[in-house]
Design a protein around this motif. Structure first.
Motif: not given
Length: 295
Positions: A90, A115-116, A84-87, A112-113
């Motif tokens: 973070d 935002e994450a 999971y990229l968000n994980e 995506a990064c």
């Protein structure tokens, strides 16, 4: 995500996106440098393979007296693996993208990064040839995007090219340099030009070596020996191509040929054929050389 050691004791934190040849190597040296290191890939088998390769590298390090058993445990404790990229991104201080050398894919990952990851995080790409300015174009924070071009094998090679895009800030360059130095690397700062410094020179040499094989000038072994003994290169260009991946070499050659419009970078027919046949070098077991599991 797999359990990891207390993050507060391992700060700063770093995410590596992509668990392939370069990604697992970057994750290893980051963990060895004391980063809380999160390795992301969408494929669970890629994460499993990355873990195995890192453990194998550390075992070899112990056998050669370069890593202690305690260091091995500390490094493995600093590593975690996630799909999971968000994980992964973070609250990290730096993200290093190491997905395949495709402009659209890298741009989507960097988007995506933004935002994450935290607002202060450096967004680095491990591209070996793609334009940093193009990768940053259209992103919400282009000033945070910088190139960090590591070399394979990452745990052995000392150089990191830091590539400044048109909008990369001084603070971002400084952050990338600090990270490289913390990992024990020697950074050089390069303007955003196709192939940067190393790929432009290295690919030109590698492609000419392939043409020499194609023309029957000499065997791959003799060409590589000429460069090792005649010019003191630590590795010949054909063995290096096998190590990097001949498919990667072909992608870079096509990009440089398209952007620089130079016949120097036109991919040789032999390279095209070898990649089409799946002879990609070490990763497939055969390229210009045959590779065993212990190499």
């Amino acid at each position: 995500m797999a359990s990891r050691a207390d993050a507060s004791a391992l700060r700063p934190a770093l995410a590596v996106l992509g668990a392939g040849t370069m990604g697992h190597g970057i994750a290893q040296v980051a963990a060895m440098a004391g980063y809380e290191t999160r390795l992301f890939d969408i494929l669970p088998e890629a994460l499993d393979a990355a873990r195995d390769r890192i453990e194998a590298n550390l075992r070899k390090g112990i056998q050669r007296g370069k890593v202690t058993p305690d260091e091995r445990e500390r490094v493995l404790g600093a590593l975690s693996f996630t799909r999971y990229l968000n994980e992964a991104a973070d609250e990290v201080d730096i993200v290093i993208e190491a997905v395949p050398e495709q402009l659209d894919l890298k741009w989507k990952i960097l988007l995506a990064c933004t935002e994450a990851a935290a607002d202060h995080a450096v967004l680095a790409t491990n591209t070996s040839s793609l334009s940093i300015s193009h990768l940053a174009h259209g992103l919400p924070s282009p000033e945070r995007v910088v190139g960090m071009h590591f070399f394979n094998p990452v745990h052995i090679m000392a150089l990191v090219e830091i590539v400044r895009g048109a909008e990369t800030s001084d603070e971002t360059v400084a952050g990338a340099r600090e990270a490289a130095e913390r990992m024990g690397k020697t950074p050089i700062v390069i303007a955003d030009s196709p192939g940067f410094a190393s790929s432009r020179l290295g690919v030109a040499l590698g492609l000419e070596a392939i043409r020499m094989v194609e023309e029957g000038v000499a065997s791959p072994e003799d060409i590589d020996t000429a460069m090792r003994l005649g010019y003191r290169h630590p590795m010949g260009p054909l063995k290096l191509g096998d190590l990097v991946g001949l498919d990667v070499r072909l992608d870079i050659a096509r990009y440089l040929h398209e952007t620089l419009r130079s016949p120097v970078f036109q991919p040789p027919a032999l390279l095209e054929r070898m990649v089409a046949e799946g002879r990609l070098g070490k990763k497939s077991g055969r390229g210009f050389y045959r590779w065993g599991e212990d190499e």
